[in-house]
Design an enzyme around this catalytic site. Structure first.
Site, PDB file in Angstrom:
ATOM      1  N   LYS A 189       0.802  -1.144  -0.022  1.00 52.35           N
ATOM      2  CA  LYS A 189       0.046  -0.157   0.028  1.00 52.35           C
ATOM      3  C   LYS A 189       0.774   1.207   0.073  1.00 52.35           C
ATOM      4  O   LYS A 189       0.585   2.140  -0.627  1.00 52.35           O
ATOM      5  CB  LYS A 189      -0.816   0.068   1.251  1.00 52.35           C
ATOM      6  N   GLU A 222      10.478  -4.929   4.153  1.00 53.72           N
ATOM      7  CA  GLU A 222      10.565  -6.271   3.868  1.00 53.72           C
ATOM      8  C   GLU A 222      10.200  -6.460   2.274  1.00 53.72           C
ATOM      9  O   GLU A 222      10.824  -7.244   1.464  1.00 53.72           O
ATOM     10  CB  GLU A 222       9.483  -7.035   4.639  1.00 53.72           C
ATOM     11  N   GLY A 247      -4.796  -1.770   4.911  1.00 53.51           N
ATOM     12  CA  GLY A 247      -4.088  -3.008   4.444  1.00 53.51           C
ATOM     13  C   GLY A 247      -4.561  -4.368   4.899  1.00 53.51           C
ATOM     14  O   GLY A 247      -4.906  -5.375   3.907  1.00 53.51           O
ATOM     15  N   ARG A 248      -5.117  -4.621   6.068  1.00 51.18           N
ATOM     16  CA  ARG A 248      -5.736  -5.778   6.491  1.00 51.18           C
ATOM     17  C   ARG A 248      -7.094  -6.099   6.203  1.00 51.18           C
ATOM     18  O   ARG A 248      -7.670  -6.839   6.631  1.00 51.18           O
ATOM     19  CB  ARG A 248      -5.804  -5.904   8.069  1.00 51.18           C
ATOM     20  N   GLU A 283      -4.620  -6.292  14.851  1.00 50.25           N
ATOM     21  CA  GLU A 283      -4.156  -5.054  14.626  1.00 50.25           C
ATOM     22  C   GLU A 283      -5.085  -3.838  14.614  1.00 50.25           C
ATOM     23  O   GLU A 283      -4.715  -2.909  15.007  1.00 50.25           O
ATOM     24  CB  GLU A 283      -3.773  -5.154  13.254  1.00 50.25           C
ATOM     25  N   HIS A 341      -5.539 -32.930  18.092  1.00 47.38           N
ATOM     26  CA  HIS A 341      -4.537 -33.581  18.428  1.00 47.38           C
ATOM     27  C   HIS A 341      -3.386 -32.644  18.804  1.00 47.38           C
ATOM     28  O   HIS A 341      -2.218 -33.066  19.308  1.00 47.38           O
ATOM     29  CB  HIS A 341      -3.995 -34.529  17.307  1.00 47.38           C
ATOM     30  N   LYS A 401       9.395  -0.715  13.504  1.00 44.01           N
ATOM     31  CA  LYS A 401       9.762  -0.435  12.346  1.00 44.01           C
ATOM     32  C   LYS A 401      11.109   0.633  12.472  1.00 44.01           C
ATOM     33  O   LYS A 401      12.101   0.562  11.894  1.00 44.01           O
ATOM     34  CB  LYS A 401       8.987   0.271  11.316  1.00 44.01           C
TER      35      LYS A 401
END
Ligand code: F6P
Length: 545
Positions: free
Chosen positions: A209, A215, A269-270, A355, A386, A514
């Site tokens: 965005k 990254e 973003g999310r 977030e 399990h 960051k």
């Protein structure tokens, strides 16, 4: 208007809920079923292809009435209007929150700052669709004239989790394109992915965005360098496309303007998989399935907008979650999809929910003295049974869980499906019923154990039960149903944010990491180490040795 700013704990309904909790806290779900033979009918909703059963919860009609009163007291309705009408409800970033516009039909009119956003949404979608058609059909060629076989999505957070989760969820509907995701800045992962690629037939989709994320830019740069060791500079145009709001930075990276899929700053973003961020999904399953995903989400939006609160799936799930979080002291919620296709849904929702609602300051800027965001975790059933189910069954914490299952399997493997769904149903029943001491003793006795052996073992075989669950039973895993499911959780996030009087659409909490990482990167790569605490300095020295 901005969002209402009402501290929920100051409302009348909050006080009533506290009293109600004291009166109800020793009641057991099972007893509620015995008292009310119609409990399932009263506490479940059939909507489209969804059956939502919330009857296995520690609540009564009175609880729901009081929770609804709370929603009214904090003026949820006004907040919903502001949200859907494109007001700048993301106040700390000065933006509207309009991911709902991304799935609205072309006939809708949704205004942001006086401008109808729908035409542009559909224009970008048309560009996505025709690009995907060209890549899927093979009309879009790589630099040596071969068709594209592989797609690599380079992004992180919302620019990765949504597309990756949905691409996996819709694997049954996938075409021949092999779609991979690179997110972590870890170079080893980038290299592992590169190892599998042929530069002549790979398309790279850079999704960011902001187009400033460390990254994503590092991974894109490394991949671009690798690509240019095989291909000429002009080939970038056929092999690199970008999704972003930051058109200048995309140009600086050398992406051809035709290969830019813009997104707007009113998409968080999310919540962005419905925008051009979903390009990898559209490539993987084709534009028609991508459209069906959006159509499903839109149906859920309409349901959310129009249904009465006690018939409204996202509102009910949000209210129930607040009931456990703020009155029962539950710290977390488990999400258990009974399908491998959705095994990454919990990780996706971790970003979406945590977030958004992991906030400690209210909408007036005051430090909050009540609990907000729930911790989200989970895994796919039956694998989860399990792994961590022991804790849900016999641990000391209240862990409300959402069980998500599908009536039909996609390949018609009836025998497997019956076993899978037997587990699905059995678990929620067992979590509610538990096993009493006398049942445990009886069971041991029938196995031929002596009384002293029974006495020694029985305490460990007791299950308290009374563990709350919601069951979401969906007809079949289709793009449309996945759209509805994700939108359901998105709207639940919104409602909880409103109830808790927090801003759900900013994420200042990730900024500190960051900033600090940049300082530490200088320490690692330069000659000097800046001033830190003793532990940090020692670790840096150790790394540099
Ligand atoms: O980690 C914080 C965050 O800002 C997320 O909200 C976002 O989804 C992610 O980083 C990636 O950001 P971008 O799409 O700008 O690269």
């Amino acid at each position: 208007m901005t969002l209402p700013k009402i501290n929920p704990t100051t409302t009348q309904s909050w006080k009533k809920l506290q009293e109600h909790f004291q009166a109800e806290k020793n009641n057991r779900i099972q007893d509620l079923f015995e008292k009310d033979p119609n409990r399932f009918d009263s506490f479940s909703i059939q909507w489209e292809d969804f059956l939502v059963d919330f009857s296995k919860n520690r609540l009564t009609k009175e609880t729901l009435d009081l929770l609804e009163e709370l929603a009214n007291e904090v003026d949820l309705k006004a907040a919903m209007r502001a949200y859907f009408d494109g007001e700048a409800i993301n106040q700390t970033e000065g933006r509207a929150v309009l991911h709902t516009a991304l799935r609205a039909p072309a006939t809708a009119q949704i205004y942001e700052n006086g401008l109808d956003v729908v035409p542009e949404v559909h224009a970008i979608k048309a560009k996505i669709n025709s690009f995907c058609d060209a890549v899927i059909s093979g009309a879009h060629k790589g630099y040596t004239g071969k068709a594209i076989t592989d797609v690599v999505n380079i992004g992180i957070g919302g620019s990765d989790l949504g597309p990756a989760m949905v691409t996996e969820a819709l694997a049954y509907y996938k075409n021949h394109l092999n779609v991979q995701f690179v997110s972590n800045v870890e170079g080893d992962h980038v290299r592992e992915v590169i190892k599998t690629l042929d530069p002549e037939t790979t398309l790279f989709v850079i999704v960011s965005k902001t187009f400033t994320t460390q990254e994503t830019l590092s991974n894109a740069t490394t991949i671009r360098q690798w690509f240019l060791t095989h291909a000429p500079e002009e080939a970038i145009a056929q092999h690199f496309v970008a999704v972003s709001t930051n058109l200048e930075k995309i140009a600086a990276f050398g992406i051809h303007p035709d290969n830019v899929f813009p997104m707007k700053d009113w998409v968080g973003g999310r919540f962005s998989l419905w925008s051009a961020v979903g390009l990898s999904i559209a490539l993987a399953v084709g534009p028609n399935h991508f459209e069906a995903l959006l159509a499903g989400a839109h149906k859920m939006d309409e349901h959310f907008k129009t249904a009465d609160f006690q018939e409204n799936i996202p509102v009910l799930l949000a209210l129930i979650s607040v009931w456990y979080n703020n009155f029962w002291g539950a710290e977390s919620e488990a999400i258990i999809p009974y399908t491998q296709y959705l095994r990454n849904l919990p990780a996706y929702l971790q970003q979406g929910i945590m977030e958004s609602n992991g906030k400690g300051v209210d909408r007036q800027g005051n430090k909050i003295d009540y609990q907000t965001g729930t911790i989200i975790w989970g895994g796919s059933g039956t694998n989860a049974q399990h792994a961590f189910f022991q804790h849900i069954h016999q641990g000391t914490k209240v862990i409300p869980a959402d069980f998500i299952g599908f009536k039909k399997s996609l390949y018609g493997e009836t025998e497997h499906q019956n076993k899978l769904m037997a587990n699905f149903i059995a678990q929620t029943e067992a979590l509610m019923r538990g096993k009493t001491r006398s049942e445990a003793e009886q069971e041991l006795k029938s196995k031929g154990l002596s009384q002293s052996e029974i006495d020694a073992l029985a305490p460990f075989k007791v299950f308290e039960g009374n563990k709350p669950t919601n069951t979401l039973l969906i007809d079949a895993l289709k793009p449309e149903s996945i759209g509805k499911l994700i939108a359901m959780y998105e709207q639940k996030i919104f409602v909880q944010g409103i109830l808790w009087n927090i801003f759900s659409y900013d994420q200042w909490g990730v900024e500190l990491g960051k900033q600090l990482a940049n300082t530490v990167l200088n320490d690692l790569t330069g000659n000097e180490i800046a001033q830190h605490d003793v532990s940090t300095t020692a670790l840096l020295k150790h790394l540099k040795q």
